[in-house]
Motif scaffolding. Structure first.
Motif, PDB file in Angstrom:
ATOM      1  N   ASN A 105      47.358  36.411  38.335  1.00  0.00           N
ATOM      2  CA  ASN A 105      46.137  36.183  37.563  1.00  0.00           C
ATOM      3  C   ASN A 105      45.151  37.258  37.995  1.00  0.00           C
ATOM      4  O   ASN A 105      44.665  37.249  39.119  1.00  0.00           O
ATOM      5  CB  ASN A 105      45.560  34.792  37.836  1.00  0.00           C
TER       6      ASN A 105
ATOM      7  N   TYR B 180      42.674  38.977  33.357  1.00  0.00           N
ATOM      8  CA  TYR B 180      43.000  39.109  31.943  1.00  0.00           C
ATOM      9  C   TYR B 180      42.957  37.725  31.307  1.00  0.00           C
ATOM     10  O   TYR B 180      42.872  36.708  31.994  1.00  0.00           O
ATOM     11  CB  TYR B 180      44.398  39.713  31.753  1.00  0.00           C
ATOM     12  N   SER B 181      43.058  37.666  29.979  1.00  0.00           N
ATOM     13  CA  SER B 181      43.044  36.384  29.285  1.00  0.00           C
ATOM     14  C   SER B 181      44.359  35.624  29.440  1.00  0.00           C
ATOM     15  O   SER B 181      44.461  34.482  29.019  1.00  0.00           O
ATOM     16  CB  SER B 181      42.749  36.599  27.798  1.00  0.00           C
ATOM     17  N   HIS B 182      45.338  36.252  30.042  1.00  0.00           N
ATOM     18  CA  HIS B 182      46.659  35.653  30.215  1.00  0.00           C
ATOM     19  C   HIS B 182      47.206  36.023  31.591  1.00  0.00           C
ATOM     20  O   HIS B 182      46.833  37.056  32.148  1.00  0.00           O
ATOM     21  CB  HIS B 182      47.617  36.185  29.139  1.00  0.00           C
TER      22      HIS B 182
END
Length: 178
Positions: A106, A109-111
Motif C-alpha cells: 500500500n 495509490y488508489s489500489h
C-alpha cells in the motif's frame, strides 16, 4: 592478469560444486545455482579451492576473468549463506504484507500493488514498513528489490518512498514563501 581473478576461491564444506567444460553447478543448503561460462575461462578445482584462469590474455578476456571469478564466488556464498537486502517504506500509510506467493504494497495509490515473487526469493515483513528480501542468487535478488523500489522511488522534498536500508536522501528545499 586480473587482480581479482587471480585470487583463489575457498569452497565451503557444506557446498558441492561440479565443474564441466562450460558449466558450473553449485549445490548448497539454500538451493542450486548453475552458470554457463565462456570458453576462454577455465576453472580448476583442487582440494577445497577453485582457481579461475584465462587461456589467452587480451583486454576483454582479462575483464571476463575477474567477472566470472566474482560470479562463481557469489554463487558459493549464496547457496551457503544467502544474500539479504532490506527495504524500508517511508510515508504516511505505506505498508507491506505477504499473501501467498505475492507481495502486497500500500503505497498511497488508489489500489494496492501486487508483485509476484519469483521462485527462490523469500520476503519477510517486519513491522509493516520493513522488508527483508532473501535469496541465494544475488542477481535475481537485486532485480527483484529494484522492481519493488520502482513503484515508489524516494523523492527529495518530503523523503517519502521505498529506500534501501541505510540510504540517505539528499533533501531539497521546497518553494520559498513570500
Amino acid at each position: 592478469m586480473s587482480r581479482i581473478g587471480k585470487l583463489p576461491i575457498k569452497i565451503p564444506t557444506t557446498v558441492d560444486i561440479n565443474v564441466t567444460d562450460n558449466n558450473v553447478v553449485v549445490k548448497g543448503k539454500f538451493g542450486t545455482l548453475e552458470r554457463t561460462i565462456p570458453e576462454v575461462i577455465k576453472v580448476e578445482q583442487t582440494d577445497g579451492t577453485l582457481i579461475v584462469g584465462v587461456t589467452n590474455e587480451t583486454r576483454t578476456n582479462k575483464a571476463l576473468h575477474g567477472l566470472y571469478r566474482t560470479l562463481i564466488n557469489n554463487m558459493l556464498v549464496g547457496v551457503s549463506e544467502q544474500f539479504l537486502i532490506t527495504l524500508e517504506l517511508q510515508g504516511v500509510g505505506y505498508r507491506a504484507s505477504v499473501q501467498g506467493k505475492s507481495l502486497v504494497l500500500n503505497l498511497g495509490y488508489s489500489h494496492p500493488v501486487n508483485i509476484d515473487m519469483p521462485d527462490g526469493i523469500e520476503v519477510e515483513v517486519v513491522q509493516n514498513t520493513t522488508l527483508n528480501i532473501k535469496a541465494c542468487d544475488k542477481e535475481q535478488l537485486g532485480l527483484f528489490a529494484a522492481k519493488v523500489r520502482s513503484w515508489r522511488p524516494p523523492e527529495p522534498y518530503k523523503g517519502k518512498g521505498i529506500l534501501y536500508k541505510g540510504e540517505k536522501i539528499l533533501r531539497k528545499a521546497g518553494k520559498s514563501g513570500k
